[in-house]
Design a protein around this motif. Structure first.
Motif, mmCIF file in Angstrom:
data_model
loop_
_atom_site.group_PDB
_atom_site.id
_atom_site.type_symbol
_atom_site.label_atom_id
_atom_site.label_comp_id
_atom_site.label_asym_id
_atom_site.label_seq_id
_atom_site.Cartn_x
_atom_site.Cartn_y
_atom_site.Cartn_z
ATOM 1 N N THR A 1 0.837 -1.196 0.000
ATOM 2 C CA THR A 1 0.000 0.000 0.000
ATOM 3 C C THR A 1 0.876 1.252 0.000
ATOM 4 O O THR A 1 1.951 1.275 0.586
ATOM 5 N N GLU A 2 0.389 2.321 -0.630
ATOM 6 C CA GLU A 2 1.112 3.589 -0.660
ATOM 7 C C GLU A 2 0.303 4.671 0.047
ATOM 8 O O GLU A 2 -0.917 4.759 -0.098
ATOM 9 N N PHE B 1 2.793 -4.170 8.408
ATOM 10 C CA PHE B 1 2.792 -3.742 7.019
ATOM 11 C C PHE B 1 4.098 -4.144 6.350
ATOM 12 O O PHE B 1 5.144 -4.239 6.987
ATOM 13 N N THR C 1 5.385 -1.544 1.701
ATOM 14 C CA THR C 1 4.615 -0.314 1.541
ATOM 15 C C THR C 1 5.522 0.856 1.165
ATOM 16 O O THR C 1 6.750 0.766 1.211
ATOM 17 N N CYS D 1 4.059 5.141 4.299
ATOM 18 C CA CYS D 1 2.986 4.805 5.234
ATOM 19 C C CYS D 1 3.336 5.308 6.633
ATOM 20 O O CYS D 1 4.481 5.215 7.074
ATOM 21 N N SER E 1 10.400 -2.323 3.116
ATOM 22 C CA SER E 1 9.484 -1.359 2.501
ATOM 23 C C SER E 1 10.139 -0.691 1.306
ATOM 24 O O SER E 1 11.343 -0.832 1.063
#
Length: 563
Positions: free
Chosen positions: A369-370, A394, A397, A400, A420
């Motif tokens: 996710t961004e 997470f 990403t 975040c 990440s």
């Protein structure tokens, strides 16, 4: 702004107005699609039972689903449930019994509270592992052996696996379900400090048989296909109101934009995978083996362990896939059979002011996710079935932020950040009573590369980590080749170890600066080349540490104070 209302006592033939609401979320979704614009769906008080997941796609963009009165003192209590209410009767042994057809679940809801499966601590007698399972010299009085599940806690210190029984004889011969048992023999092997372990040891817990019932627990007898029977032993003077969590997914948002959920309670789901023949062969965090490649890791000279090279992830009850601009505000996630909220891909997710409790796995799990913001959330009593699950996790990403959350009473790590693509910020969180079950973790755990420069790297700042509980833990844990990380201005107190600077693979471009500790981190007397250690303060006296940390403690944790 177009507005529709939906109520458990409504009518799908009605127009969806305040005085004539729809009955189902499915009908409200259809109306919102037809309106083609900014739409608010007002959910009225009560339990909205879903018989199948609410699926939202691109054509469901720009819609708000909210509890009526959200943001005011008149907000109505709205539950979106995947459960099925069942009725039963008292049996001759005092247990409450209900026939539930082909329903299968791994926890129960009685009077609004999550109820655990009945179980015993380990196999009785002298136990040995065989080629196909286990054998014990103690007679077994199990009433439904094929429904029994084994828990293997601590097969690695950070790992808890689950395998299922295929059959068992009264004289103690237990055959385990395949392929899970065969996989377990391949996955769990190691040598450490001269000790060699091959395959899973005897279970630490045995669950789900009516013979194991104690007050306030249940078992599901599946010995007759399609005629499953629930057995629940009530608490004293209890008249059970029972809900069976049936759905695995409540809401799935795929490719939608600018969808919001406000003031809703998401509740009552299950996740059936661990009870199948494939089992739940956990390795770390939310990852588990599903038959892929197995490799060997050498963490130190003379030590090795086998690990899954490919892992699946525990799914979520509320799932986002490639969705942009989705918001959850003031919601509660409770009594869910896997992770509460999960996102894969997508941008601009906001999770603010939500409560997560009584969950089988993690509260929040983000992958790829961004630009996500996870802020002001209360996370507690999660990982109830899967003890390796972190409160918030997470992986992969970009940009975040996890800020001002309170994570407490979790079985392993509080907050986990895997490798990440840069921009990770873990700031101002309060993590208390983490590491309650498994070992080798911490309040905030971070592993792998976190960017490619100081500007793109991770920042871990202003966090308060207290009371990390099991042995061999580190309040702040930069591990497994962490790189481009700044750990600054945090407090760690009452941990087994405050932090560790020597790990394998080694840390690179990691800075520990201006932190408060009640004990020196492991390795701070011989700081490795990849670590900068400067301006940190160790205060062993609790009263003096409290005085020095007062401002930091006051700033950490929830922005909106709540119980």
């Amino acid at each position: 702004m177009v507005e529709f209302h939906v109520s458990p006592t409504g009518d799908d033939a009605a127009p969806g107005t305040a005085d004539r609401p729809f009955a189902t979320l499915d009908r409200a979704r259809t109306a919102a699609r037809e309106a083609r614009g900014d739409v608010t769906v007002q959910l009225r008080a009560g339990t909205h039972v879903l018989t199948e997941p609410l699926e939202l796609t691109e054509e469901d963009s720009r819609v708000v689903y909210q509890a009526f009165g959200h943001g005011t003192d008149a907000r109505e209590e709205v539950v979106v449930s995947g459960g099925r209410e069942v009725t039963g009767r008292r049996g001759p042994d005092g247990a409450w019994v209900a026939e539930v057809g082909n329903l299968v679940t791994r926890h129960l809801v009685v009077g609004g509270r999550r109820v655990e499966r009945a179980g015993i601590d380990g196999l009785p007698g002298t136990v040995r592992r065989t080629a196909t399972g286990y054998a014990t010299d103690h007679p077994l009085d199990w009433r439904s052996p094929a429904g029994v599940e084994f828990v293997h806690r601590g097969v690695y210190p950070w790992t808890e696996a689950r395998t299922t029984v295929a059959s068992a004889t009264p004289d103690g011969v237990i055959t385990m379900a395949q392929p899970a048992f065969g996989w377990a023999l391949e996955v769990y092997n190691y040598e450490w400090a001269g000790e060699v372990v091959s395959g899973p040891p005897a279970p630490t817990r045995v669950e789900n048989d009516p013979a194991f019932l104690t007050e306030g627990t249940f078992a599901l007898d599946r010995s007759r296909p399609g005629r499953h029977v629930l057995h629940y032993l009530p608490l004293p003077d209890e008249e059970p109101h029972v809900v069976v969590p049936a759905l695995e997914v409540l809401v799935r948002v795929t490719g939608a934009r600018d969808v919001a959920f406000r003031g809703l309670v998401f509740a009552d789901t299950t996740w059936l995978r661990p009870g199948t023949d494939r089992g739940f062969l956990h390795y770390h965090a939310n990852g588990f083996h599903d038959g892929g490649r197995i490799g060997r890791v050498v963490p130190a000279e003379g030590a090795w362990l086998t690990v899954p090279e490919e892992q699946e992830q525990i799914p979520a009850a509320v799932r986002l896939e490639g969705a942009d601009g989705v918001r959850f505000e003031g919601c509660r996630f409770t009594r869910l059979g896997a992770t509460g909220l999960g996102a894969t891909g997508g941008t601009g997710l906001v999770v603010r002011g939500c409560d997560f409790d009584a969950l089988a796995a993690s509260a929040i799990a983000l992958t790829g996710t961004e630009g996500a913001l996870v802020e002001d959330n209360l996370v507690r009593h999660v990982g109830l079935d899967h003890s390796g699950s972190a409160g918030i996790t997470f992986h992969g990403t970009r940009d975040c932020v996890v800020a001002h959350n309170h994570v407490h009473d979790v079985p392993h790590n509080g907050i986990v950040a895997g490798p990440s693509r840069g921009g990770t910020r873990i700031t101002g969180n309060l993590v208390t009573r983490s590491m309650g079950v498994l070992a080798d973790g911490g309040g905030v755990y971070l592993s792998g590369p976190q960017g490619n420069s100081t500007d793109t790297g991770a920042v871990i700042s202003g966090n308060v980590v207290e009371d990390t509980r099991t042995p061999y833990n580190f309040g702040l844990y930069t591990d497994y080749g962490a790189a481009w990380v700044t750990v600054e201005g945090n407090l760690v107190a009452r941990a087994d170890n405050t932090a560790v600077l020597h790990v394998s693979p080694p840390l690179e471009h990691v800075v520990y600066r201006g932190n408060l500790f009640d004990a020196d981190p492991v390795g701070s007397d011989a700081v490795p080349d990849g670590v900068t250690y400067e301006g940190n303060t160790t205060i062993a006296d609790p009263a003096a540490l409290d005085a020095a940390a007062a401002d930091l403690r006051a700033r950490a944790g929830l922005l909106t104070r709540r119980a």
